[in-house]
Motif scaffolding. Structure first.
Motif, PDB file in Angstrom:
ATOM      1  N   ALA A  58      -1.973   6.251 -10.447  1.00  0.00           N
ATOM      2  CA  ALA A  58      -0.759   5.609 -10.958  1.00  0.00           C
ATOM      3  C   ALA A  58       0.275   5.568  -9.853  1.00  0.00           C
ATOM      4  CB  ALA A  58      -0.215   6.353 -12.180  1.00  0.00           C
ATOM      5  N   ILE A  59       1.177   4.613  -9.952  1.00  0.00           N
ATOM      6  CA  ILE A  59       2.261   4.469  -8.983  1.00  0.00           C
ATOM      7  C   ILE A  59       3.546   5.055  -9.574  1.00  0.00           C
ATOM      8  CG2 ILE A  59       3.749   2.831  -7.763  1.00  0.00           C
ATOM      9  CD1 ILE A  59       1.022   3.081  -6.501  1.00  0.00           C
ATOM     10  N   THR A  60       4.280   5.780  -8.747  1.00  0.00           N
ATOM     11  CA  THR A  60       5.592   6.278  -9.132  1.00  0.00           C
ATOM     12  C   THR A  60       6.499   6.186  -7.908  1.00  0.00           C
ATOM     13  OG1 THR A  60       6.788   8.109 -10.167  1.00  0.00           O
ATOM     14  CG2 THR A  60       5.030   8.703  -8.634  1.00  0.00           C
ATOM     15  N   ASN A  83      -5.368  -2.507   3.093  1.00  0.00           N
ATOM     16  CA  ASN A  83      -6.004  -3.831   3.048  1.00  0.00           C
ATOM     17  C   ASN A  83      -5.735  -4.571   1.740  1.00  0.00           C
ATOM     18  OD1 ASN A  83      -7.104  -3.485   5.604  1.00  0.00           O
ATOM     19  ND2 ASN A  83      -8.999  -2.589   4.813  1.00  0.00           N
ATOM     20  N   LEU A  84      -5.410  -3.817   0.703  1.00  0.00           N
ATOM     21  CA  LEU A  84      -5.208  -4.427  -0.618  1.00  0.00           C
ATOM     22  C   LEU A  84      -3.765  -4.849  -0.881  1.00  0.00           C
ATOM     23  CD1 LEU A  84      -7.366  -2.094  -2.914  1.00  0.00           C
ATOM     24  CD2 LEU A  84      -7.799  -4.520  -2.437  1.00  0.00           C
ATOM     25  N   LEU A  85      -2.821  -4.238  -0.178  1.00  0.00           N
ATOM     26  CA  LEU A  85      -1.417  -4.400  -0.535  1.00  0.00           C
ATOM     27  C   LEU A  85      -0.581  -5.079   0.540  1.00  0.00           C
ATOM     28  CD1 LEU A  85      -0.732  -0.839  -2.035  1.00  0.00           C
ATOM     29  CD2 LEU A  85      -1.286  -2.925  -3.297  1.00  0.00           C
ATOM     30  N   PRO A  86       0.432  -5.838   0.136  1.00  0.00           N
ATOM     31  CA  PRO A  86       1.432  -6.307   1.101  1.00  0.00           C
ATOM     32  C   PRO A  86       2.119  -5.101   1.737  1.00  0.00           C
ATOM     33  CG  PRO A  86       1.688  -7.409  -1.022  1.00  0.00           C
ATOM     34  CD  PRO A  86       0.706  -6.311  -1.229  1.00  0.00           C
ATOM     35  N   GLU A 105      -0.163  -1.514  -9.172  1.00  0.00           N
ATOM     36  CA  GLU A 105      -1.324  -0.947  -9.878  1.00  0.00           C
ATOM     37  C   GLU A 105      -2.380  -2.012 -10.133  1.00  0.00           C
ATOM     38  OE1 GLU A 105       0.936   2.745 -12.201  1.00  0.00           O
ATOM     39  OE2 GLU A 105       0.575   0.864 -13.251  1.00  0.00           O
ATOM     40  N   ALA A 106      -1.950  -3.229 -10.447  1.00  0.00           N
ATOM     41  CA  ALA A 106      -2.905  -4.316 -10.686  1.00  0.00           C
ATOM     42  C   ALA A 106      -3.688  -4.663  -9.419  1.00  0.00           C
ATOM     43  CB  ALA A 106      -2.171  -5.546 -11.210  1.00  0.00           C
ATOM     44  N   LEU A 107      -3.017  -4.636  -8.274  1.00  0.00           N
ATOM     45  CA  LEU A 107      -3.689  -4.935  -7.003  1.00  0.00           C
ATOM     46  C   LEU A 107      -4.654  -3.824  -6.599  1.00  0.00           C
ATOM     47  CD1 LEU A 107      -0.663  -6.395  -4.994  1.00  0.00           C
ATOM     48  CD2 LEU A 107      -2.659  -7.661  -5.810  1.00  0.00           C
ATOM     49  N   LEU A 108      -4.335  -2.588  -6.952  1.00  0.00           N
ATOM     50  CA  LEU A 108      -5.182  -1.455  -6.578  1.00  0.00           C
ATOM     51  C   LEU A 108      -6.365  -1.255  -7.522  1.00  0.00           C
ATOM     52  CD1 LEU A 108      -2.509   1.251  -5.648  1.00  0.00           C
ATOM     53  CD2 LEU A 108      -3.957  -0.056  -4.083  1.00  0.00           C
ATOM     54  N   ARG A 109      -6.222  -1.721  -8.757  1.00  0.00           N
ATOM     55  CA  ARG A 109      -7.201  -1.395  -9.806  1.00  0.00           C
ATOM     56  C   ARG A 109      -8.637  -1.812  -9.465  1.00  0.00           C
ATOM     57  NH1 ARG A 109      -4.104  -2.755 -13.806  1.00  0.00           N
ATOM     58  NH2 ARG A 109      -3.225  -0.669 -13.996  1.00  0.00           N
ATOM     59  N   PRO A 110      -8.890  -2.973  -8.839  1.00  0.00           N
ATOM     60  CA  PRO A 110     -10.284  -3.324  -8.544  1.00  0.00           C
ATOM     61  C   PRO A 110     -10.988  -2.306  -7.656  1.00  0.00           C
ATOM     62  CG  PRO A 110      -8.883  -5.252  -8.347  1.00  0.00           C
ATOM     63  CD  PRO A 110      -7.968  -4.072  -8.510  1.00  0.00           C
ATOM     64  N   ALA A 111     -10.229  -1.647  -6.785  1.00  0.00           N
ATOM     65  CA  ALA A 111     -10.846  -0.685  -5.861  1.00  0.00           C
ATOM     66  C   ALA A 111     -10.794   0.744  -6.382  1.00  0.00           C
ATOM     67  CB  ALA A 111     -10.158  -0.753  -4.496  1.00  0.00           C
ATOM     68  N   LEU A 112      -9.718   1.094  -7.075  1.00  0.00           N
ATOM     69  CA  LEU A 112      -9.524   2.487  -7.494  1.00  0.00           C
ATOM     70  C   LEU A 112      -9.946   2.747  -8.934  1.00  0.00           C
ATOM     71  CD1 LEU A 112      -6.088   3.326  -5.843  1.00  0.00           C
ATOM     72  CD2 LEU A 112      -8.384   3.327  -4.860  1.00  0.00           C
ATOM     73  N   PHE A 134       4.501  -3.001  -0.264  1.00  0.00           N
ATOM     74  CA  PHE A 134       3.920  -2.334  -1.431  1.00  0.00           C
ATOM     75  C   PHE A 134       3.204  -1.037  -1.062  1.00  0.00           C
ATOM     76  CE2 PHE A 134       3.189  -5.761  -4.943  1.00  0.00           C
ATOM     77  CZ  PHE A 134       4.519  -6.130  -4.863  1.00  0.00           C
ATOM     78  N   ILE A 135       2.873  -0.863   0.206  1.00  0.00           N
ATOM     79  CA  ILE A 135       2.041   0.271   0.615  1.00  0.00           C
ATOM     80  C   ILE A 135       2.776   1.591   0.368  1.00  0.00           C
ATOM     81  CG2 ILE A 135       0.924   1.419   2.582  1.00  0.00           C
ATOM     82  CD1 ILE A 135       0.518  -1.367   3.804  1.00  0.00           C
ATOM     83  N   PRO A 136       2.147   2.530  -0.354  1.00  0.00           N
ATOM     84  CA  PRO A 136       2.809   3.807  -0.652  1.00  0.00           C
ATOM     85  C   PRO A 136       3.158   4.584   0.612  1.00  0.00           C
ATOM     86  CG  PRO A 136       0.883   3.495  -2.041  1.00  0.00           C
ATOM     87  CD  PRO A 136       0.834   2.421  -1.002  1.00  0.00           C
ATOM     88  N   LYS A 137       4.362   5.137   0.635  1.00  0.00           N
ATOM     89  CA  LYS A 137       4.775   5.977   1.757  1.00  0.00           C
ATOM     90  C   LYS A 137       4.149   7.371   1.643  1.00  0.00           C
ATOM     91  CE  LYS A 137       7.933   3.360   3.942  1.00  0.00           C
ATOM     92  NZ  LYS A 137       7.652   2.050   3.335  1.00  0.00           N
TER      93      LYS A 137
END
Length: 362
Positions: free
Chosen positions: A292-294, A320-323, A280-287, A326-329
């Motif tokens: 939320a992540i679950t 582009n933001l996530l390792p 969530e911290a990595l996504l927050r600047p863009a989103l 970490f990328i959501p399936k």
């Protein structure tokens, strides 16, 4: 300096001081009970000044069903003294009460007013508590949602910046909020605590030269780590028991600590342990907000990362933001990210909502 004897305490509400016997009688003063929230305060004071040594509170329910517990009034006063002493609050200072008295955060604002003889101003809890307020306050406690909303209006932002001591608790502080308050002229803190610690046991400065990403505990608090790096708290002034938390932290030589995430917010996907808060911290600047992540069970990976969002999202931005791990399936659109009354993401409700969306796609 502080009044820790309940039998001798008085309460000042909007400039008028009342003795304890008023709240134990049947005829409550009309000047205090002129709104529903004022009446909530009266009920709390009636409970506070009763002979019972304990008072009932309930947890926020951010990770499950809220539960009720009884806490010692003497411990609540010790907690209030710690905060008032740290902030330098003194008799006659004004305090804004804008959080529900169902929860420890709201109750502790009232207790601080009792212990330090502050002038308490009750304002109906809402997302914009400063909307119709023209008074400047020495002290206020808010949840991140209230601060965020107040920052959207120039008028409310100015009122927020004029609070001499602002503490923000009940959830993580969004980088947008940190950026917005960093140049505020007065002290702004993020707090760390829970119902079991009777509000906070550590604070983190968000603005000025003392700004930090580390929380600093009160001197009376001792911290340690469990085998899985979860925080253990020994705070004898506010709790008779050692408290084992679900918060994964790093503790530093100066006794400060940094929060990594919650133990129960770890997703084990294909043997890789992933902290929800890190994604969530990595996504927050863009989103920004509204996501939320679950997780969901998966036959291959055990669990998979799932992104719940209120808006359509470009999957390329996520990649582009996530390792890679970490990328959501799955990305699932929901009408609203569920929050608790104190503004935290309701993780249990979110998981149920995501499951419901999968079963009944629109």
């Amino acid at each position: 300096m502080y009044q820790l004897d309940r039998t001798k305490q008085t309460i000042t509400i909007e400039g008028k001081t009342y003795s304890s016997d008023i709240f134990l009688g049947e005829n409550l003063p009309e000047s205090v009970s002129h709104s529903e929230f004022h009446n909530d305060l009266l009920l709390f004071l009636n409970d506070w000044f009763s002979d019972s040594p304990t008072i009932k509170v309930q947890t926020s329910g951010s990770t499950g069903i809220p539960k009720e517990m009884f806490v010692e009034k003497s411990k609540m006063m010790q907690s209030a003294q710690l905060t008032c002493s740290f902030l330098g609050l003194k008799k006659g200072d004004s305090a804004l009460l804008c959080m529900s008295l169902d929860y420890i955060a709201g109750k502790m604002v009232a207790v601080r007013a009792l212990v330090a003889e502050l002038d308490l101003y009750p304002v109906l809890p809402s997302g914009n508590p400063l909307k119709n307020i023209h008074k400047e306050f020495s002290f206020a406690a808010m949840i991140p949602l209230q601060v965020f909303n107040s920052l959207q209006s120039d008028t409310e932002k100015k009122r927020l910046s004029n609070i001499k001591n602002l503490i923000i608790g009940g959830g993580s502080i969004d980088p947008q909020i940190e950026e917005a308050v960093k140049d505020f002229p007065h002290k702004v803190y993020s707090t760390y605590g829970m119902t079991e610690t009777l509000s906070h046991i550590a604070l983190r400065r968000l603005n000025g030269k003392e700004a930090s990403d580390h929380y600093y505990p009160f001197d009376s608090v001792t911290l340690s780590l469990s085998e899985d790096n979860a925080l253990i708290i020994d705070a004898p002034l506010v709790s008779n028991e050692r408290l084992y938390t679900n918060d994964i932290v790093e503790i530093y030589e100066d006794k400060s600590f940094r929060i990594i995430g919650r133990k129960d917010n770890i997703i084990n996907s294909g043997g890789v342990k992933i902290q929800i808060e890190e994604i969530e911290a990595l996504l927050r600047p863009a989103l920004k907000n509204g996501f939320a992540i679950t997780s969901l069970p998966d036959p291959k990976f055990g669990e998979i990362v799932v992104l719940a969002t209120e808006k359509e999202i470009d999957k390329n931005i996520i990649s582009n933001l996530l390792p890679v791990y970490f990328i959501p399936k799955k990305i699932i659109k929901v009408s609203k990210i569920p929050l608790t009354e104190t503004g935290k993401i309701n993780r249990a409700a979110l998981k149920q909502l995501v499951l419901s969306e999968l079963r009944n796609p629109k």
